[in-house]
Design an enzyme around this catalytic site. Structure first.
Site, short mmCIF file in Angstrom:
data_model
loop_
_atom_site.label_atom_id
_atom_site.label_comp_id
_atom_site.label_asym_id
_atom_site.label_seq_id
_atom_site.Cartn_x
_atom_site.Cartn_y
_atom_site.Cartn_z
N LYS A 118 0.81 -1.21 0.00
CA LYS A 118 0.00 0.00 0.00
C LYS A 118 0.85 1.26 0.00
O LYS A 118 2.03 1.24 0.33
CB LYS A 118 -1.01 -0.03 1.16
N ARG A 177 -3.42 -9.84 5.09
CA ARG A 177 -3.79 -10.02 3.69
C ARG A 177 -2.63 -9.53 2.84
O ARG A 177 -2.30 -8.34 2.88
CB ARG A 177 -5.07 -9.21 3.41
C1 7PJ Z 1 -8.14 -4.75 1.58
C2 7PJ Z 1 -9.16 -5.55 1.12
C3 7PJ Z 1 -7.86 -4.71 2.98
C4 7PJ Z 1 -9.64 -6.30 3.24
C5 7PJ Z 1 -8.26 -4.52 -0.53
C6 7PJ Z 1 -5.33 -3.75 -1.97
C7 7PJ Z 1 -6.58 -2.95 -2.13
N1 7PJ Z 1 -9.91 -6.33 1.94
N2 7PJ Z 1 -9.23 -5.40 -0.23
N3 7PJ Z 1 -8.65 -5.51 3.77
N4 7PJ Z 1 -7.57 -4.12 0.53
N5 7PJ Z 1 -10.38 -7.04 4.10
O1 7PJ Z 1 -5.30 -4.93 -2.22
O2 7PJ Z 1 -4.33 -3.12 -1.62
O3 7PJ Z 1 -6.99 -4.01 3.51
S1 7PJ Z 1 -8.03 -3.98 -2.18
#
Ligand code: 7PJ
Length: 441
Positions: free
Chosen positions: A376, A412
């Protein structure tokens, strides 16, 4: 809304190391683990009756003086560090019976203050607040859930996998099926490539896979249900046929979730915390699926324009609490909910860092935490302006920090093998117990 949040809490595991070095018997350790750890709670949102109640608590010295802070130690000492048969006798409420109360500034910050004490003192306060004729049950509940923040949420079963929270930090691998996702946009577009990528992540040690067909990068626009389904369903089916790693689907739409769950997904990951599509919670409930509810301020199209909070953790807590209520209202059991502070979703650089530092405050909700920092923007900035493709080391720094602070149950990430290695190290350091012969059990 009255809230109690842990500012600091001594972990019983840390005290146990000292007890072992002192040679205390196991039974004595058990008693002391329950009675000795010191807790500090920040209280906000108090009304006048609560403030009056707290002000009237028999004053105890602010610093835990030896006499009041350590009755159990005396009990043990009297018995020659042997086997205490009962806990310290409850004393009549007097100085030392309750946590000490430090009110906030009455003019500038009414309704705030700090409680410091041991668990048993907090328990006595909860009982007294419940019994109070002024109706102080909101205060009692807030303090009780803050005390429960140290306990581990119940295990979650997804497909053939069991997630024992607290055992280690689990890894969710990102499988993007979007042509525009910012970090590996386009590279895995096409079902076959996405399936192959998901299988590689499973092989690398992913504990679950998060399949996403709609980019939520800042400024991104929604895609149609049809387009999203065409992207994710073949990937879910392909993965289900070839791996038993549980599958999560990153979607905000009930229509997509319904088909995704039919295709074999186990968990719906909604970056709007059930605030975008009112039909989504019921779809999850009817399938008996799990969900991850994330905090977001605004929408992906607008969220980074001017994020603003009065009290960041407080606002995130309130949002997540409302999200849990939407889930529970349609019958999703609490044990099937994960929470996510939503790093980068309506947050400045400083907001992201503050939330990561204070993740433990979110534990008052009693649910496991999933956190996504991978590649990020704030990491790129910390690393001197690196683009997404060069943020692996920074990502691992964030993942290891979270694990060391004990803040996340699931991370994640895009780079699963590397994250597993970083977590193996950080988790092992946090749990290490062999301090030499004098630390034996
Ligand atoms: C997240 C997500 C996060 C959860 C994305 C990226 C942007 N779902 N989906 N938490 N970020 N739960 O992959 O950087 O931080 S999309």
């Amino acid at each position: 809304m009255i809230r109690a949040r842990p500012v600091t809490a001594e972990h019983p595991e840390d005290l146990v190391l000292a007890f072992r070095r002192m040679g205390l018997a196991p039974d004595a350790q058990t008693v002391l683990r329950e009675t000795l750890p010191l807790v500090r709670l920040l209280l906000t949102g108090l009304g006048r009756p609560e403030e009056a109640f707290l002000r009237a608590l028999p004053a105890a010295p602010l610093a835990p003086a030896s006499d009041d802070a350590c009755p159990p130690t005396e009990a043990v000492a009297e018995q020659g560090a042997g086997l205490p048969t009962s806990r310290a006798t409850p004393r009549a409420p007097g100085p030392g019976a309750y946590p000490s109360w430090l009110p906030g500034d009455a003019q500038a910050r009414p309704g705030t203050g700090l409680l410091t004490g041991r668990a048993e003192q907090f328990q006595r306060l909860v009982t007294a607040a419940r019994a109070d004729s002024r109706g102080l049950s909101a205060l009692a509940s807030a303090v009780a859930s803050a005390l429960a923040a140290g306990t581990v949420p119940p295990a979650l079963v997804l497909g053939r996998r069991r997630f024992e929270w607290g055992a280690r930090t689990y890894v969710m691998g990102v499988v993007n099926v979007t042509p525009d996702s910012f970090s590996d946009g386009g590279r895995y577009f096409g079902a076959e490539a996405a399936i192959a990528h998901g299988l590689a992540l499973a092989e690398a040690g992913a504990d679950m896979l998060d399949v996403g067909g709609e980019s939520t990068r800042p400024g991104s626009l929604p895609v149609s249900v049809e387009a999203e389904l065409a992207r994710v369903v073949p990937v879910i089916e392909g993965l289900r046929a070839r791996t038993d790693v549980p599958i999560s689907v990153d979607t905000t739409k009930a229509a997509v979730a319904r088909e995704a769950l039919k295709a074999g997904a186990h968990l719906i990951n909604d970056v709007t915390g059930f605030s975008a599509d009112a039909a989504l919670p019921r779809v999850v409930a009817e399938a008996g699926a799990a969900c991850c509810l994330m905090h977001i301020q605004g929408t992906p199209a607008t969220m980074q324009q001017a994020p603003r909070y009065d009290d960041l953790v407080e606002d995130v807590l309130a949002f997540l609490e409302a999200a849990i209520a939407r889930a529970e209202a349609v019958g999703i059991p609490r044990q099937r909910i994960l929470l996510d502070p939503g790093i980068g979703f309506g947050k400045t650089f400083d907001h992201n860092l503050f939330l990561l530092r204070r993740l433990n405050e979110l534990r008052v909700l009693g649910l496991p935490l999933l956190v996504g920092t991978s590649r990020k923007g704030f990491l790129g900035r910390l690393a001197g302006g690196k683009p997404a493709a060069e943020r692996l080391a920074a990502t691992l720094g964030s993942v290891a920090s979270m694990a060391a602070l004990g803040g996340a149950d699931v991370v994640r990430v895009h780079d699963v093998a590397e994250a597993r290695d970083a977590l193996a190290v950080a988790d092992a350091i946090r749990r290490s117990e062999d301090g030499g012969a004098l630390y034996g059990r």
